[in-house]
Design a protein around this motif. Structure first.
Motif, mmCIF file in Angstrom:
data_model
loop_
_atom_site.group_PDB
_atom_site.id
_atom_site.type_symbol
_atom_site.label_atom_id
_atom_site.label_comp_id
_atom_site.label_asym_id
_atom_site.label_seq_id
_atom_site.Cartn_x
_atom_site.Cartn_y
_atom_site.Cartn_z
ATOM 1 N N VAL A 182 3.875 4.350 -7.451
ATOM 2 C CA VAL A 182 3.969 3.483 -8.624
ATOM 3 C C VAL A 182 2.580 3.104 -9.134
ATOM 4 O O VAL A 182 2.321 3.104 -10.335
ATOM 5 N N ALA A 183 1.681 2.777 -8.214
ATOM 6 C CA ALA A 183 0.316 2.402 -8.617
ATOM 7 C C ALA A 183 -0.412 3.562 -9.285
ATOM 8 O O ALA A 183 -1.257 3.357 -10.160
ATOM 9 N N ASP A 184 -0.114 4.778 -8.859
ATOM 10 C CA ASP A 184 -0.544 5.998 -9.541
ATOM 11 C C ASP A 184 -2.054 6.071 -9.765
ATOM 12 O O ASP A 184 -2.527 6.524 -10.808
ATOM 13 N N GLY A 185 -2.821 5.609 -8.784
ATOM 14 C CA GLY A 185 -4.265 5.754 -8.871
ATOM 15 C C GLY A 185 -4.960 4.791 -9.811
ATOM 16 O O GLY A 185 -6.178 4.906 -10.022
ATOM 17 N N GLN A 186 -4.212 3.845 -10.388
ATOM 18 C CA GLN A 186 -4.841 2.871 -11.279
ATOM 19 C C GLN A 186 -5.688 1.889 -10.462
ATOM 20 O O GLN A 186 -5.429 1.669 -9.275
ATOM 21 N N PRO A 187 -6.691 1.262 -11.080
ATOM 22 C CA PRO A 187 -7.391 0.177 -10.389
ATOM 23 C C PRO A 187 -6.389 -0.888 -9.953
ATOM 24 O O PRO A 187 -5.449 -1.211 -10.683
ATOM 25 N N ILE A 188 -6.593 -1.437 -8.754
ATOM 26 C CA ILE A 188 -5.657 -2.399 -8.190
ATOM 27 C C ILE A 188 -6.231 -3.807 -8.294
ATOM 28 O O ILE A 188 -7.400 -4.036 -7.994
ATOM 29 N N VAL A 189 -5.378 -4.734 -8.714
ATOM 30 C CA VAL A 189 -5.746 -6.141 -8.837
ATOM 31 C C VAL A 189 -4.942 -6.946 -7.829
ATOM 32 O O VAL A 189 -3.739 -6.710 -7.645
ATOM 33 N N ALA A 190 -5.574 -7.904 -7.164
ATOM 34 C CA ALA A 190 -4.867 -8.836 -6.283
ATOM 35 C C ALA A 190 -5.596 -10.163 -6.291
ATOM 36 O O ALA A 190 -6.795 -10.221 -6.579
ATOM 37 N N HIS A 191 -4.870 -11.222 -5.990
ATOM 38 C CA HIS A 191 -5.503 -12.536 -5.882
ATOM 39 C C HIS A 191 -5.938 -12.705 -4.430
ATOM 40 O O HIS A 191 -5.112 -12.695 -3.521
ATOM 41 N N ASN A 192 -7.241 -12.845 -4.239
ATOM 42 C CA ASN A 192 -7.856 -12.741 -2.914
ATOM 43 C C ASN A 192 -7.684 -11.310 -2.411
ATOM 44 O O ASN A 192 -7.051 -11.049 -1.388
ATOM 45 N N ALA A 193 -8.270 -10.398 -3.151
ATOM 46 C CA ALA A 193 -8.069 -8.967 -2.901
ATOM 47 C C ALA A 193 -8.555 -8.526 -1.530
ATOM 48 O O ALA A 193 -8.072 -7.526 -1.002
ATOM 49 N N ALA A 194 -9.484 -9.255 -0.924
ATOM 50 C CA ALA A 194 -9.957 -8.874 0.404
ATOM 51 C C ALA A 194 -8.804 -8.833 1.397
ATOM 52 O O ALA A 194 -8.780 -7.992 2.305
ATOM 53 N N PHE A 195 -7.831 -9.737 1.240
ATOM 54 C CA PHE A 195 -6.668 -9.764 2.122
ATOM 55 C C PHE A 195 -5.751 -8.569 1.855
ATOM 56 O O PHE A 195 -5.438 -7.791 2.769
ATOM 57 N N ASP A 196 -5.328 -8.404 0.609
ATOM 58 C CA ASP A 196 -4.368 -7.341 0.287
ATOM 59 C C ASP A 196 -4.970 -5.962 0.473
ATOM 60 O O ASP A 196 -4.257 -5.031 0.863
ATOM 61 N N ARG A 197 -6.259 -5.826 0.221
ATOM 62 C CA ARG A 197 -6.892 -4.514 0.363
ATOM 63 C C ARG A 197 -6.822 -4.010 1.801
ATOM 64 O O ARG A 197 -6.609 -2.816 2.029
ATOM 65 N N LYS A 198 -7.000 -4.913 2.767
ATOM 66 C CA LYS A 198 -6.930 -4.511 4.170
ATOM 67 C C LYS A 198 -5.591 -3.870 4.487
ATOM 68 O O LYS A 198 -5.527 -2.821 5.159
ATOM 69 N N PHE A 199 -4.520 -4.490 4.021
ATOM 70 C CA PHE A 199 -3.191 -3.968 4.319
ATOM 71 C C PHE A 199 -2.907 -2.700 3.531
ATOM 72 O O PHE A 199 -2.311 -1.750 4.055
ATOM 73 N N TRP A 200 -3.304 -2.659 2.264
ATOM 74 C CA TRP A 200 -3.092 -1.466 1.444
ATOM 75 C C TRP A 200 -3.787 -0.261 2.078
ATOM 76 O O TRP A 200 -3.177 0.799 2.260
ATOM 77 N N GLU A 201 -5.042 -0.418 2.413
ATOM 78 C CA GLU A 201 -5.797 0.725 2.930
ATOM 79 C C GLU A 201 -5.332 1.125 4.322
ATOM 80 O O GLU A 201 -5.325 2.317 4.655
ATOM 81 N N TYR A 202 -4.933 0.157 5.135
ATOM 82 C CA TYR A 202 -4.465 0.490 6.480
ATOM 83 C C TYR A 202 -3.118 1.198 6.426
ATOM 84 O O TYR A 202 -2.925 2.243 7.068
ATOM 85 N N GLU A 203 -2.180 0.658 5.688
ATOM 86 C CA GLU A 203 -0.825 1.212 5.675
ATOM 87 C C GLU A 203 -0.704 2.476 4.831
ATOM 88 O O GLU A 203 0.211 3.269 5.036
ATOM 89 N N ALA A 204 -1.620 2.666 3.882
ATOM 90 C CA ALA A 204 -1.562 3.854 3.030
ATOM 91 C C ALA A 204 -2.643 4.872 3.384
ATOM 92 O O ALA A 204 -2.863 5.825 2.643
ATOM 93 N N ARG A 205 -3.267 4.683 4.540
ATOM 94 C CA ARG A 205 -4.436 5.508 4.887
ATOM 95 C C ARG A 205 -4.106 6.988 4.997
ATOM 96 O O ARG A 205 -4.972 7.827 4.755
ATOM 97 N N ASP A 206 -2.875 7.336 5.374
ATOM 98 C CA ASP A 206 -2.507 8.744 5.518
ATOM 99 C C ASP A 206 -1.698 9.265 4.337
ATOM 100 O O ASP A 206 -1.213 10.399 4.373
ATOM 101 N N LEU A 207 -1.558 8.447 3.296
ATOM 102 C CA LEU A 207 -0.784 8.847 2.123
ATOM 103 C C LEU A 207 -1.717 9.358 1.030
ATOM 104 O O LEU A 207 -2.805 8.815 0.851
ATOM 105 N N PRO A 208 -1.322 10.393 0.300
ATOM 106 C CA PRO A 208 -2.184 10.895 -0.785
ATOM 107 C C PRO A 208 -2.511 9.781 -1.774
ATOM 108 O O PRO A 208 -1.616 9.114 -2.296
ATOM 109 N N GLY A 209 -3.797 9.563 -2.023
ATOM 110 C CA GLY A 209 -4.225 8.536 -2.970
ATOM 111 C C GLY A 209 -4.281 7.140 -2.398
ATOM 112 O O GLY A 209 -4.675 6.199 -3.086
ATOM 113 N N GLY A 210 -3.906 6.979 -1.151
ATOM 114 C CA GLY A 210 -3.797 5.647 -0.585
ATOM 115 C C GLY A 210 -5.114 4.936 -0.376
ATOM 116 O O GLY A 210 -5.158 3.710 -0.367
#
Length: 207
Positions: A82-110
């Motif tokens: 769904v995110a489709d490679g767009q820039p990602i926005v989050a409130h306190n992005a340091a928190f959400d980025r950790k989970f996004w990158e960890y859980e999507a680390r093996d997914l194309p584009g993750g």
């Protein structure tokens, strides 16, 4: 300048960091295009670990709710799509980025997304607000809200409305339309007293 598209995300989780064994329990992705919300994705997910009682109380997400939810990897694959490679926005992005990158680390584009933080941008563009918690900013700026916080879709929608308002503020104060991701990245790193010079420098680089 052509406006960019953005994917606004929010996680609910079992703890503060995947480095300490925390896993996500819910994610929402809200797509913003041309200053409007155009699409939404939300799903609970089974973290494979128990949710601490205090977090169940905080978010309202219980072990029973996620027991039959899809596994994390399945949900994250859809969120990345769904995110489709767009820039990602989050409130306190340091928190959400950790989970996004960890859980999507093996997914194309993750692991390829650029992250913007509405918290950092709000601190620079609205320094007079009492604090820069999401609920405080929504109330102070008169933004749309369901009144429910600490669930992924409600928080992602509030963050999307805040991000749109931040883009409008950049256009109003600095006369910059479109709010290129590169400019916003610079602004969130800049000292709030140096935002004018930051914008001037970016405009000079774009010539």
């Amino acid at each position: 300048m052509k406006p960019q598209h953005y994917a606004v995300i929010d996680f609910e989780t079992t703890g503060l960091s995947p480095a300490h064994g925390a896993r996500p329990t819910e994610i929402a992705v809200v797509l913003v295009r041309g200053g409007e919300i155009v699409d939404r994705f939300q799903s609970l997910m089974n973290p494979g670990v128990r949710i601490p009682w205090d977090i169940q109380q905080f978010t309202g997400i219980t072990d029973a709710m996620v027991r039959r939810a899809p596994p994390v990897r399945e949900v994250m694959a859809e969120a990345v799509r769904v995110a489709d490679g767009q820039p990602i926005v989050a409130h306190n992005a340091a928190f959400d980025r950790k989970f996004w990158e960890y859980e999507a680390r093996d997914l194309p584009g993750g692991r390829e997304s650029r992250f913007l933080c509405s918290l950092l941008l709000a601190r620079r563009l609205f320094p007079g607000v009492a604090n820069h918690k999401l609920a405080t900013l929504v109330s102070a700026l008169g933004l749309p809200s369901s009144g429910r916080y600490h669930r992924a879709l409600a928080d992602a929608e509030c963050t999307a409305h805040l991000f749109i308002r931040l883009q409008e503020e950049v256009a109003r104060v600095f006369g910059v339309e479109g709010c290129d991701c590169g400019l916003l990245e610079r602004m969130q790193r800049a000292n709030k007293r140096q935002l004018g010079k930051c914008v001037e420098g970016w405009l000079g680089d774009c010539k």
